[in-house]
Design an enzyme around this catalytic site. Structure first.
Site, short mmCIF file in Angstrom:
data_model
loop_
_atom_site.label_atom_id
_atom_site.label_comp_id
_atom_site.label_asym_id
_atom_site.label_seq_id
_atom_site.Cartn_x
_atom_site.Cartn_y
_atom_site.Cartn_z
CG HIS A 1 -1.95 -1.12 1.13
ND1 HIS A 1 -2.37 -1.84 2.21
CD2 HIS A 1 -2.60 -1.63 0.05
CE1 HIS A 1 -3.27 -2.73 1.81
NE2 HIS A 1 -3.43 -2.63 0.50
CD GLU B 1 -0.43 0.31 4.39
OE1 GLU B 1 0.22 -0.74 4.46
OE2 GLU B 1 -1.68 0.35 4.36
CG HIS C 1 0.13 -4.14 5.16
ND1 HIS C 1 -0.61 -3.69 4.10
CD2 HIS C 1 0.63 -5.35 4.78
CE1 HIS C 1 -0.56 -4.57 3.12
NE2 HIS C 1 0.19 -5.60 3.50
CD GLU D 1 -2.17 -3.61 9.26
OE1 GLU D 1 -1.65 -2.48 9.08
OE2 GLU D 1 -2.88 -4.19 8.42
ZN LIG Z 1 -1.61 -1.91 4.10
#
Ligand SMILES: [Zn+2]
Length: 536
Positions: free
Chosen positions: A92, A95, A232, A305
């Protein structure tokens, strides 16, 4: 150009003209690496540690940027027989902390190699792959706004691939993988949506590059990558598969894998203070990377994350000030080294080292290189071995093909139902053979263990049989288990075989299974599951 840039930086020359041409972070966040700075640092590491680092590209993005990767190991130019661990970042675009995390990991594994015995042992004993920015087009685009409160940031997430019939660009790369793609309401079919999954699985060149790289790590039929972390932002979470379902353990996950996936996740979280939970506990996703890594290859695959904790705004979530980089990446040092260590065989974290971490562990849930009729000499006219979910077939109230496996959904079984009919599925006319991929045995080796059954009906005889062999490097086969048919009815029932493997210590061997319908046609079925060679 990238190589030249790396050389310039090593020579202490400022590559100002190159950097100025690329989208960049604002001065207040200059400690973040933009794309050319990231590329330069990767190549500088390779130049400084040529024995440990090999930089390569796994393919190109939609706009033609390279997707850069590095292999880190001792004897890096050689594909050694070592467990492989994969990390990647920036699926992404916005990020950015994830790129810093992969660059931090590269620094730990290289700079600390000479001084930290744990790092040296891990780099020597593993082959570690890092893919630094899966979405380089989005990376640059996200830094290119010229107007707006948050310029140059755009809060962009997807890649930059055009969508037919729409002015909205981009596919969410982490919804474009090919395992249960689009199955379950965990992605969007709307082209303008941030979670647009693309028109088909693998429609994005970036996910195809990832797919092909992971596939390239299948050597002799077996996936060499054992564990994987994709970075992420954000939320300080460690997510285990699956994302496509709220069920803790759906049918496409074995009990042993579930226990190890959860225990390993909690072990990671215990080392960085993140929270471990199932991916779908955050929200349902389908077509995401970790579901595919586990579902297709049984790789122990996790989403991390990273910092910061949830802020409830896109700007707070993905654009922390650059003062946080050093502390928040170094915070994960212990957990990263733990992944590289235990990730070689996460069953270790559930106390299954001896049985599950030997030279062969095959629950038959995915194809690990078994070949039917390897010599082309099989004589059976029906009922050849196949890998699959055995049908429940009974005749005269006796089970001849087990409707179950001893783990998961699949085993090796002689002919499953043909067009739904049981009649043509048993072994007929001779012998069917199936052979494993080669297995390298160490000087110390434990037992071969597998589960099996032979079922036969009235009219069988000692000419019908199930046999197991060990095949050595010359192709010579030694019979290690034999069960013969007989005149009585023998319903299918799983049995356990154990075979001492010390005669083959230090050799490369294969396991061979045979099922035979001998002189007169009779009803013969066989099955195999959970083939392992244990540690001593
Ligand atoms: Zn992500």
């Amino acid at each position: 150009m990238a190589l030249t840039l790396g050389a310039l930086i090593l020579a202490g020359l400022a590559p100002a003209s190159v950097a100025a041409a690329s989208p960049d972070f604002p001065a207040k966040d200059s400690r973040f690496h933009n794309f050319p700075e990231m590329v330069a640092e990767i190549h500088a590491a390779e130049a400084a540690y040529p024995e440990l680092v090999d930089v390569f590209s796994i393919g190109q993005s939609h706009q033609g940027r390279e997707i850069w990767a590095a292999k880190i190991s001792d004897n890096v130019a050689v594909d050694e027989n070592e467990p492989e661990i994969l990390f990647d970042s920036l699926h992404h675009a916005r990020e950015h902390m994830t790129v810093e995390q992969t660059l931090y990991l590269l620094r730990v594994l290289t700079v600390d190699y000479a001084t930290d015995p744990q790092v040296k042992a891990l780099v020597d004993g593993r082959e570690i792959f890092i893919i630094f920015a899966v979405n380089p087009d989005g990376f640059e685009y996200d830094l290119s706004a010229t107007t707006g409160t948050h310029a140059p940031y755009r809060a962009w997430r997807k890649n930059r691939q055009p969508n037919a019939g729409s002015s909205y660009l981009g596919t969410d790369l982490n919804r474009n993988y090919g395992y249960r793609w689009g199955c379950c309401g965990g992605s969007s079919a709307t082209k303008s949506a941030n979670t647009y999954r693309g028109p088909t699985a693998w429609s994005a060149p970036e996910t195809r590059a990832m797919r092909d790289f992971v596939a390239s790590r299948v050597i002799d039929g077996r996936q060499q990558i054992k564990s994987h972390v994709t970075f992420h932002t954000n939320g300080e979470l460690i997510l285990w598969p699956y994302g496509y379902t709220k069920r803790n353990r759906p049918a496409d996950m074995t009990v042993d894998d579930y226990n190890a996936l959860v225990a390993f996740a909690k072990g990671q979280a215990g080392r960085n203070g993140y929270k471990a939970e199932q991916s779908s506990d955050l929200y349902i996703t389908d077509g995401d990377q970790i579901d595919w890594m586990y579902g297709a290859y049984r790789i122990f695959s996790y989403t991390w994350e990273l910092f910061p904790p949830e802020t409830a705004t896109v700007w707070g979530d993905h654009y922390p000030a650059d003062e946080h980089i050093a502390r928040q990446t170094a915070r994960n040092r212990k957990a990263l080294l733990f992944v590289i260590d235990v990730g070689a065989c996460p069953y270790r974290w559930t106390g299954r080292t001896r049985t599950h971490c030997g030279p062969l562990f095959d629950d038959l849930e995915v194809n690990r290189g078994w070949v039917v009729n390897p010599d082309g000499t099989d004589t059976a006219t029906a009922g050849a071995w196949e890998r699959g979910n055995p049908d429940a077939i009974s005749r005269s109230y006796q089970m001849t093909q087990m409707g179950t496996t001893t783990s998961g959904l699949a085993g090796l079984v002689t002919g499953r139902k043909v067009n739904g009919a049981a009649s043509a599925s048993d072994v007929d006319g001779g012998t069917t053979t199936v052979r494993s991929a080669p297995v390298v045995l160490g000087a110390g080796v434990g037992a071969l263990q597998f589960r099996y059954y032979l079922a036969h009906q009235l009219g069988s005889s000692g000419a019908d049989a199930f046999r197991a062999y060990v095949e050595d490097g010359t192709g010579a086969r030694t019979l290690v288990l034999e069960e013969l048919g007989g005149p009585e009815v023998d319903a299918a029932a799983w049995a356990t075989a154990r075979v001492a493997m010390t005669p083959w210590a230090g050799q490369t061997i294969r396991i061979v299974f045979e099922a035979t319908d001998g002189d007169t046609d009779s009803l013969v079925e066989a099955g195999v599951d959970d083939v392992r060679i244990e540690r001593p």
